[in-house]
Scaffold this motif. Structure first.
Motif, short mmCIF file in Angstrom:
data_model
loop_
_atom_site.label_atom_id
_atom_site.label_comp_id
_atom_site.label_asym_id
_atom_site.label_seq_id
_atom_site.Cartn_x
_atom_site.Cartn_y
_atom_site.Cartn_z
N GLY A 17 31.96 -14.74 -13.17
CA GLY A 17 31.29 -15.94 -13.62
C GLY A 17 30.81 -15.87 -15.06
N MET A 18 31.50 -15.09 -15.89
CA MET A 18 31.13 -14.95 -17.30
C MET A 18 31.89 -15.97 -18.14
SD MET A 18 31.10 -10.80 -17.76
CE MET A 18 29.90 -9.77 -16.93
N GLN A 19 31.54 -16.04 -19.43
CA GLN A 19 32.21 -16.92 -20.37
C GLN A 19 33.07 -16.09 -21.32
OE1 GLN A 19 31.90 -20.29 -20.09
NE2 GLN A 19 30.60 -19.85 -18.30
N ALA A 20 34.22 -16.61 -21.73
CA ALA A 20 35.09 -15.88 -22.65
C ALA A 20 35.78 -16.86 -23.60
CB ALA A 20 36.14 -15.08 -21.89
N SER A 21 35.98 -16.41 -24.82
CA SER A 21 36.72 -17.20 -25.81
C SER A 21 37.60 -16.26 -26.61
CB SER A 21 35.76 -17.95 -26.74
OG SER A 21 34.95 -17.04 -27.46
N SER A 22 38.81 -16.72 -26.91
CA SER A 22 39.79 -15.89 -27.63
C SER A 22 40.09 -16.52 -28.98
CB SER A 22 41.07 -15.77 -26.79
OG SER A 22 42.04 -15.02 -27.49
N LYS A 23 40.08 -15.69 -30.02
CA LYS A 23 40.44 -16.14 -31.36
C LYS A 23 41.29 -15.06 -32.02
CE LYS A 23 38.64 -17.62 -35.82
NZ LYS A 23 37.43 -17.83 -36.68
N ASN A 24 42.52 -15.43 -32.33
CA ASN A 24 43.46 -14.48 -32.94
C ASN A 24 43.58 -13.23 -32.09
OD1 ASN A 24 43.86 -16.29 -35.08
ND2 ASN A 24 42.13 -15.45 -36.22
N ASP A 25 43.16 -12.07 -32.64
CA ASP A 25 43.34 -10.82 -31.91
C ASP A 25 42.04 -10.31 -31.29
OD1 ASP A 25 42.04 -10.25 -34.24
OD2 ASP A 25 43.40 -8.66 -34.91
N THR A 26 41.08 -11.22 -31.04
CA THR A 26 39.80 -10.82 -30.47
C THR A 26 39.43 -11.69 -29.28
OG1 THR A 26 39.02 -10.10 -32.66
CG2 THR A 26 37.35 -10.43 -30.96
N LEU A 27 39.00 -11.06 -28.18
CA LEU A 27 38.48 -11.76 -27.01
C LEU A 27 36.98 -11.46 -26.93
CD1 LEU A 27 39.00 -13.38 -24.34
CD2 LEU A 27 39.16 -11.15 -23.21
N VAL A 28 36.16 -12.50 -26.93
CA VAL A 28 34.71 -12.33 -26.83
C VAL A 28 34.26 -12.76 -25.44
CG1 VAL A 28 32.47 -12.98 -27.78
CG2 VAL A 28 34.45 -12.79 -29.30
N VAL A 29 33.62 -11.85 -24.71
CA VAL A 29 33.11 -12.12 -23.36
C VAL A 29 31.59 -12.13 -23.43
CG1 VAL A 29 33.05 -11.32 -20.97
CG2 VAL A 29 35.10 -10.96 -22.36
N LEU A 73 30.64 -8.78 -25.31
CA LEU A 73 31.67 -7.74 -25.32
C LEU A 73 32.85 -8.28 -26.11
CD1 LEU A 73 33.24 -5.20 -24.25
CD2 LEU A 73 33.84 -6.58 -22.25
N GLN A 74 33.36 -7.48 -27.07
CA GLN A 74 34.51 -7.91 -27.86
C GLN A 74 35.67 -6.94 -27.65
OE1 GLN A 74 33.85 -9.34 -31.98
NE2 GLN A 74 31.69 -8.87 -31.63
N LEU A 75 36.79 -7.48 -27.20
CA LEU A 75 38.02 -6.71 -27.06
C LEU A 75 38.93 -7.07 -28.22
CD1 LEU A 75 38.65 -7.25 -23.24
CD2 LEU A 75 37.77 -5.17 -24.32
N VAL A 76 39.53 -6.06 -28.84
CA VAL A 76 40.43 -6.28 -29.97
C VAL A 76 41.81 -5.77 -29.61
CG1 VAL A 76 40.87 -5.78 -32.41
CG2 VAL A 76 38.52 -6.06 -31.59
N ALA A 77 42.82 -6.61 -29.80
CA ALA A 77 44.19 -6.24 -29.45
C ALA A 77 44.62 -4.97 -30.18
CB ALA A 77 45.14 -7.39 -29.79
N ASP A 78 45.28 -4.07 -29.44
CA ASP A 78 45.84 -2.83 -29.97
C ASP A 78 44.79 -1.84 -30.44
OD1 ASP A 78 48.45 -3.82 -29.55
OD2 ASP A 78 48.39 -4.86 -31.47
N ALA A 79 43.53 -2.02 -30.04
CA ALA A 79 42.47 -1.09 -30.43
C ALA A 79 42.02 -0.28 -29.23
CB ALA A 79 41.29 -1.85 -31.02
N ALA A 80 41.82 1.02 -29.43
CA ALA A 80 41.38 1.91 -28.35
C ALA A 80 39.87 2.03 -28.30
CB ALA A 80 42.01 3.29 -28.51
N ALA A 81 39.19 1.00 -28.76
CA ALA A 81 37.74 0.94 -28.70
C ALA A 81 37.35 -0.53 -28.61
CB ALA A 81 37.11 1.59 -29.94
N ALA A 82 36.16 -0.81 -28.09
CA ALA A 82 35.69 -2.18 -27.94
C ALA A 82 34.25 -2.27 -28.39
CB ALA A 82 35.83 -2.65 -26.49
N TRP A 83 33.85 -3.48 -28.81
CA TRP A 83 32.46 -3.72 -29.18
C TRP A 83 31.66 -4.07 -27.94
CZ3 TRP A 83 29.66 -3.13 -33.46
CH2 TRP A 83 30.32 -2.98 -34.67
N LEU A 84 30.54 -3.40 -27.73
CA LEU A 84 29.56 -3.77 -26.71
C LEU A 84 28.26 -3.99 -27.46
CD1 LEU A 84 29.23 -4.22 -23.71
CD2 LEU A 84 28.59 -1.82 -23.47
N GLY A 85 27.98 -5.25 -27.81
CA GLY A 85 26.89 -5.52 -28.74
C GLY A 85 27.28 -4.99 -30.10
N VAL A 86 26.47 -4.05 -30.64
CA VAL A 86 26.80 -3.42 -31.92
C VAL A 86 27.30 -2.00 -31.71
CG1 VAL A 86 25.17 -4.82 -33.23
CG2 VAL A 86 24.40 -2.67 -32.22
#
Length: 546
Positions: free
Chosen positions: A79-91, A98-111
């Motif tokens: 039941g979360m919200q998500a938006s995708s822009k270019n190569d980034t998915l923000v949940v 939470l930010q997922l970046v395409a082809d990156a082996a790390a993700a943003w959790l806050g800062v």
């Protein structure tokens, strides 16, 4: 009679046929309902649980040695919200992101940068995350937003269809391993090594002492590398302890690896000795303040030591003397940087850097330049100087450029992290090509290193400084805007010049040389002084408030 006898056999088959058709129709309806209630035949899915409660099935697929799951489906189930822009998915979960970046082996959790077991994959609008990493990220996001983070993969998903026999002309896609849907082992396993309980400090005229309290089996592994002490512990139920240093002479950074934490103590002070002690277990690290260059001693046997029984009272995060600010004038010498509208980037960078250093010195700060004239320095050398000087902050000055047909104006401030967007990544690729010049490599080799850096961001010392660098960037942005400079944005990208900086570090793109109007401004002494004044005010205010 003959007529009636001959008609009876004809009516009997008709009655049985109708009954048979009705039964078959009823069975067909039931079968259709069952089929519709099941996931598509042959689909690979894993069932997501919250504690003991099943949430639903998540599409999954095997890629190489890893199993990837649909991040979008997890978002829906939670039941979360998500938006995708270019190569980034923000949940989003509440105020947490939470930010997922395409082809990156790390993700943003806050800062915070969180390392993943494999790079995130973006395929036709679908976001795929390695199954274990997905649990780690979404559990952490739930916990940060005040919810129950007890997600796990459990039984109940649809098993893949058996592989077709060898004679089949078209084999089906590689199925998930049969072991995947089985119930996983409990997440809370007992650590097989020392568990950190806390970090405390002591000080006297001769040394600064860091004391790590721990419990559990075994002793922590300790390594000494280039003036730094590195050690790793398991995390207890309380999670990561407060590792902030009250003394500016010694800096501490940390990286989390699942249920482990790696600590690194770095200082310009000589490392005097490392003492493992027992009853209770603790690791003592002493830094000499006497200025002696005595060699590091390691004592393996316990010995009495005056270790503080209570945490030392906090003291200001200062060293004796003025705080050190390192200003790096980008490019130089054989590397002109961007050249447009008759202006060379390296000249603009040096002019602004000299002005900032002059203003900082007038304000009572120890401002140091990586270069004060037109000379070439490698990217690695620039941060090495900042680390060797034990700087409080590091700022690299640059000017921007865009390809023909593209237009933009304004100042941008970057910190070392996953790219905010494709423009930030492209800028990092361009700036990082300087390493090709220094190492005799091609631009293609430099680009490869930049992408490699993107993949290892979650495993770097800079990870511990992202929060501080973000704060530093916000101060600079605020004062730039107040000073009448057009401020475009604060963003992130993997710049090699910021790699390994042991202090808050930012890269400033003062403006776009490819824009005629902005190029004229950047070449104007009054506007250069305006930039220098704004950046100096931001630096001073930031250092006063940390």
């Amino acid at each position: 009679m003959i007529s009636s006898i001959t008609e009876a056999p004809e009516r009997a088959p008709s009655w049985f046929g109708m009954l048979r058709r009705r039964v078959l129709s009823l069975l067909a309806v039931i079968l259709a309902a069952v089929v519709l209630a099941l996931p598509a035949q042959g689909a690979d899915v894993l069932r997501l649980y919250s504690g003991q409660s099943p949430l639903g099935d998540v599409p999954a697929e095997k890629r190489g040695n890893n199993v990837f799951v649909s991040a979008g489906e997890i978002v829906k189930l939670l039941g979360m919200q998500a938006s995708s822009k270019n190569d980034t998915l923000v949940v989003s979960s509440g105020k947490e992101k939470l930010q997922l970046v395409a082809d990156a082996a790390a993700a943003w959790l806050g800062v915070e940068l969180v390392p993943l077991a494999a790079s995130t994959v973006q395929v036709k609008g679908e976001w795929l995350v390695e199954m274990r990493s997905a649990l780690k990220l979404f559990n952490a996001l739930l916990q940060r937003s005040g919810k129950n983070g007890s997600l796990r993969w459990g039984p109940g998903g649809v098993l893949p269809l058996p592989a077709p026999p060898p004679s089949s002309p078209a084999p089906s896609p590689t199925p998930l391993p049969a072991v995947v849907p089985d119930p996983p082992k409990p997440v809370s396993t007992v650590p097989e090594g020392p568990i950190i309980n806390g970090l405390r400090w002591g000080i006297d005229d001769g040394k600064i002492r860091a004391v790590i309290d721990f419990e559990g089996p075994g002793k922590p592994e300790v390594k000494q590398e280039a003036g730094a002490v590195k050690t790793t512990f398991f995390l207890g139920k309380g999670g990561s302890p407060d590792i902030s240093s009250p003394y500016g002479e010694v800096k501490v950074s940390s990286i989390n690896y699942g249920n482990r934490i790696a600590l690194e103590f770095a200082s310009s002070l000589p490392l005097k000795e490392i003492i493992p002690l027992e009853s209770p277990n603790r690791l003592v690290i002493d830094f000499s303040r006497s200025g002696s260059s005595a060699a590091l001693k390691e004592t393996k046997l316990p010995k009495p030591a005056a270790v503080p029984t209570t945490p030392a009272p906090p003291s200001p995060r200062t060293r004796k003397g003025a705080k050190i600010v390192v200003i790096d004038a980008g490019h130089g010498g054989k590397d002109p940087g961007a050249v447009s509208n008759g202006i060379r980037e390296k000249d603009v960078n040096l002019a602004i850097s000299l002005l900032i250093a002059k203003k900082l010195k007038k304000a009572g700060y120890d401002a140091r330049l990586t270069r004060d004239r037109d000379v070439y320095l490698t990217l690695q050398k620039r941060t090495e100087l900042a680390n060797n000087w034990n700087a409080d902050v590091f700022m690299s000055i640059h000017a921007n450029a865009l390809p023909p047909g593209r237009h933009a104006t304004g100042m941008e401030i970057y910190l070392m992290a996953l790219p905010t967007d494709k423009d930030a990544m492209q800028l990092a690729l361009i700036e990082n090509r300087e390493i090709a010049e220094g190492n005799g490599e091609t631009a293609k080799a430099a680009d490869k290193k930049t992408k490699m850096l993107l993949n290892i961001l979650g495993n770097m010392q800079q990870n511990a400084k992202i929060n501080e660098s973000t704060g530093f960037a916000e101060y600079l942005f605020k004062y730039g805007k107040a000073g009448g400079i057009k401020m475009r944005r604060v963003a992130q990208a993997p710049f090699f010049v910021l790699r390994g900086a042991a202090m808050p570090a930012v890269l400033i793109e003062t403006g776009f040389l490819t824009e005629k109007s902005e190029a004229r401004l950047l070449n104007d002494k009054k506007y250069q002084d305006k930039i220098a004044e704004s950046m100096t005010r931001g630096i001073v205010d930031y250092l006063k408030n940390i």
